[in-house]
Design an enzyme around this catalytic site. Structure first.
Site, PDB file in Angstrom:
ATOM      1  N   GLY A  95       0.813  -1.211   0.000  1.00  0.00           N
ATOM      2  CA  GLY A  95       0.000   0.000   0.000  1.00  0.00           C
ATOM      3  C   GLY A  95       0.848   1.262   0.000  1.00  0.00           C
ATOM      4  NE  ARG A  96       3.795   2.084   5.198  1.00  0.00           N
ATOM      5  CZ  ARG A  96       4.159   2.529   6.375  1.00  0.00           C
ATOM      6  NH1 ARG A  96       4.526   3.772   6.510  1.00  0.00           N
ATOM      7  NH2 ARG A  96       4.179   1.727   7.403  1.00  0.00           N
ATOM      8  CE  LYS A 119       7.830   0.656   5.494  1.00  0.00           C
ATOM      9  NZ  LYS A 119       8.451  -0.159   6.564  1.00  0.00           N
ATOM     10  NE  ARG A 160      11.352  -3.095   2.561  1.00  0.00           N
ATOM     11  CZ  ARG A 160      10.158  -3.183   3.157  1.00  0.00           C
ATOM     12  NH1 ARG A 160      10.023  -2.896   4.425  1.00  0.00           N
ATOM     13  NH2 ARG A 160       9.098  -3.538   2.462  1.00  0.00           N
ATOM     14  CG  ASP A 167       1.391  -8.608   6.409  1.00  0.00           C
ATOM     15  OD1 ASP A 167       0.930  -9.134   7.432  1.00  0.00           O
ATOM     16  OD2 ASP A 167       1.562  -7.388   6.290  1.00  0.00           O
ATOM     17  CG  ASN A 168       4.866  -7.283   8.533  1.00  0.00           C
ATOM     18  OD1 ASN A 168       4.797  -6.893   7.357  1.00  0.00           O
ATOM     19  ND2 ASN A 168       4.255  -6.666   9.516  1.00  0.00           N
TER      20      ASN A 168
HETATM   21  P1  AMP Z   1       2.526  -3.041   7.872  1.00  0.00           P
HETATM   22  O1  AMP Z   1       1.893  -2.972   9.222  1.00  0.00           O
HETATM   23  O2  AMP Z   1       3.536  -1.941   7.611  1.00  0.00           O
HETATM   24  O3  AMP Z   1       3.058  -4.382   7.543  1.00  0.00           O
HETATM   25  O4  AMP Z   1       1.358  -2.731   6.825  1.00  0.00           O
HETATM   26  C1  AMP Z   1       0.206  -3.506   6.701  1.00  0.00           C
HETATM   27  C2  AMP Z   1      -0.528  -3.142   5.428  1.00  0.00           C
HETATM   28  O5  AMP Z   1      -0.968  -1.786   5.461  1.00  0.00           O
HETATM   29  C3  AMP Z   1       0.304  -3.290   4.163  1.00  0.00           C
HETATM   30  O6  AMP Z   1      -0.546  -3.744   3.140  1.00  0.00           O
HETATM   31  C4  AMP Z   1       0.777  -1.873   3.930  1.00  0.00           C
HETATM   32  O7  AMP Z   1       1.115  -1.656   2.580  1.00  0.00           O
HETATM   33  C5  AMP Z   1      -0.449  -1.061   4.351  1.00  0.00           C
HETATM   34  N1  AMP Z   1      -0.091   0.309   4.763  1.00  0.00           N
HETATM   35  C6  AMP Z   1       0.582   0.684   5.876  1.00  0.00           C
HETATM   36  N2  AMP Z   1       0.718   2.027   5.918  1.00  0.00           N
HETATM   37  C7  AMP Z   1       0.121   2.522   4.815  1.00  0.00           C
HETATM   38  C8  AMP Z   1      -0.080   3.837   4.271  1.00  0.00           C
HETATM   39  N3  AMP Z   1       0.377   4.942   4.886  1.00  0.00           N
HETATM   40  N4  AMP Z   1      -0.742   3.949   3.099  1.00  0.00           N
HETATM   41  C9  AMP Z   1      -1.217   2.862   2.468  1.00  0.00           C
HETATM   42  N5  AMP Z   1      -1.064   1.602   2.911  1.00  0.00           N
HETATM   43  C10 AMP Z   1      -0.412   1.431   4.071  1.00  0.00           C
HETATM   44 MG    MG Z   2       4.302  -5.097   6.213  1.00  0.00          MG
END
Ligand code: AMP
Ligand code: MG
Length: 487
Positions: free
Chosen positions: A88-89, A109, A172, A248-249
């Site tokens: 998403g980012r 990122k 990254r 997913d992490n």
């Molecule tokens: P994370 O907790 O960083 O692993 O993110 C979980 C999900 O939320 C992933 O699909 C990310 O791409 C999405 N995500 C996190 N922050 C953002 C943001 N600011 N804009 C869009 N998607 C986000």
């Molecule tokens: Mg993630």
């Protein structure tokens, strides 16, 4: 400019990404560049520091041979299945072959919204990008497998989070961005053929020794179990709390990924939780091994259609492979903990209780995790109060120390102390120092961050004047410390 990208993910896994375009930054500026990593990747630091290079690192100009794409993946977040997550980012630009012949992903990122952004803005803030940079580089220097930061560029935007912050793009570098969640997506949305294509791609990229193996999918599962067992053991040995171990992490390569609400332990506490959203304590320090097993079980489930054998069922194979986690984790963990205590004499099992008792003592006394190991080597050099001076239950400590010294036998204490100092860090990115350095950086003063990076990237070598970097956080800081996901 061409960076020399190859595009095996884009070419092999069509259907599991959506092309994207990074946002143009209004005022790109380079904040940090990892020169050594750039050189390792065959990139020219002088170019990356030039206006053209900075525009690339901020996402404003796309390198000629990049093919930015948002990867699709699913994932279990805090135990709940989310069938579509995806970048998403983030945007994958392509892959580079580094100086050692390894294929590495280069990804942004915070470069703006993608097809997977939902309600998110697709952005990252400077503090979070710098935090990922400093913690990731510290982990690398500590010998923990991890994705790394090539650069942080600020964009000139102002982004709303807990507060308004400067926007930034982190570049990254990863062995790949394949995750457990990638397999979960293909298993639920794709065909068995697509699952096989993904598994074959993962094998070729990360476990090439399995390419010709008859039971290569079982081999893939076993290899990921093994690499994760060792990775989590390395986290436990340095006191790292990932904070958001969603599927997913968790990478297929065995690298640590996604530095969000992570933190290092200050005072030892197996129940330590820092993340603001982990209210149930699912990802607390001591839960990391069982959570890894839980995640690997999701990976095994996703692989089931590929696992059926001659005599065993797919479920039997999956179960047997996932069950290998604990023996592997345990051996890696005990080996690391013994090394932290300078213990080398057989049998290793004889030291298990000694380690457990020390951790119990650290827990009840709330001892500083990083400082205690280093203090023990100082005590071998004659500074008898190095640890003893920090405990209340002197009888318990003396009894433990007596057993430890007995196990060390007649080895030269100075030699043992030197060995211990090669595996016990003097410097980690202590939470209070990280926060101080990020606060200064938000105000355009990178000085404290550069000094901190200098210490944590040579974690075992005590530097003159570095005492403050080895000191525990003030107690009131530690008890109140909270981290945020999208920070
Ligand atoms: P994370 O907790 O960083 O692993 O993110 C979980 C999900 O939320 C992933 O699909 C990310 O791409 C999405 N995500 C996190 N922050 C953002 C943001 N600011 N804009 C869009 N998607 C986000
Ligand atoms: Mg993630």
């Amino acid at each position: 400019m061409r960076w020399g990208f190859e595009q095996t993910y884009a070419e092999t896994l069509s259907g599991f990404y959506v092309p994207g375009v990074p946002d143009v930054a209004p005022a790109p500026a380079l904040v940090l560049l990892n020169d050594a990593l750039a050189i390792e990747l065959g990139l020219d630091p002088d170019h990356l520091r030039s206006p053209a290079g900075v525009a690339e690192l901020a996402g404003s100009t796309v390198p000629d041979d990049a093919r930015p794409l948002a990867q699709a993946y699913a994932g279990h977040q805090f135990g709940q299945f989310n069938p579509i997550l995806g970048d998403g980012r983030a945007l994958l630009l392509g892959e580079l072959i580094d100086a050692h012949g390894r294929r590495r992903d280069i990804a942004f990122k915070g470069s703006g919204p993608t097809a997977f952004s939902r309600r998110g803005d697709g952005k990252a803030v400077l503090g979070a990008a710098l935090r990922e940079y400093v913690v990731g580089e510290a982990m690398h220097a500590l010998g923990v497998r991890t994705t790394r930061a090539l650069a942080v560029a600020s964009t000139g935007e102002q982004i709303r989070r807990e507060r308004v912050e400067p926007g930034a793009v982190l570049t990254r570098v990863a062995a790949s961005h394949l995750r457990v969640g990638t397999f979960e997506l293909v298993r639920t949305r794709g065909s068995v053929d697509q699952l096989r294509t993904l598994a074959d791609y993962a094998i070729e990229r990360h476990y090439p020794e399995l390419v010709d193996a008859e039971d290569r999918y079982r081999g893939l599962l076993g290899a990921v179990v093994a690499t994760q067992a060792d990775l989590i053991a390395s986290w436990m040995a340095v006191g790292f709390v990932h904070g958001v171990m969603n599927t997913d992490n968790m990478t297929i390569s065995g690298e640590t990924i996604d530095y969000g609400p992570c933190a290092f332990l200050d005072r030892y506490d197996a129940r330590a939780v820092f993340s603001s959203i982990d209210t149930g304590g699912r990802y607390q320090f001591g839960n990391q091994p069982p959570i890894a097993v839980w995640n690997l079980s999701r990976f095994a489930e996703a692989l089931l259609p590929l696992l059926a054998g001659q005599t065993e069922t797919a479920v039997e194979i999956a179960t047997a492979e996932v069950e290998r986690f604990y023996p592997l984790f345990d051996a890696s963990w005990l080996g690391r903990m013994r090394a932290k205590l300078g213990l080398t004499s057989a049998p290793a099992e004889a030291d298990r209780e000694l380690v457990a008792e020390l951790l119990t003592l650290m827990q009840s006394e709330r001892l500083d995790f990083t400082g205690t190991w280093r203090g023990l080597s100082r005590s071998l050099r004659g500074d008898l109060d190095a640890v003893r001076g920090t405990v209340l239950d002197l009888a318990a400590f003396d009894a433990w120390q007596e057993r430890w010294r007995t196990r060390l036998g007649d080895r030269d204490p100075l030699v043992v102390a030197a060995e211990m100092d090669r595996v016990n860090a003097a410097y980690i990115p202590r939470n209070h120092l990280v926060e101080e350095a990020l606060e200064a950086a938000r105000g355009d003063d990178l000085g404290p961050l550069v000094l901190l990076l200098d210490k944590v990237t040579s974690p075992y070598d005590e530097q003159p004047g570095g005492e403050a970097y080895a000191q525990p956080a003030p107690a009131d800081f530690t008890d109140a410390y909270v981290t945020y996901c999208g920070t």
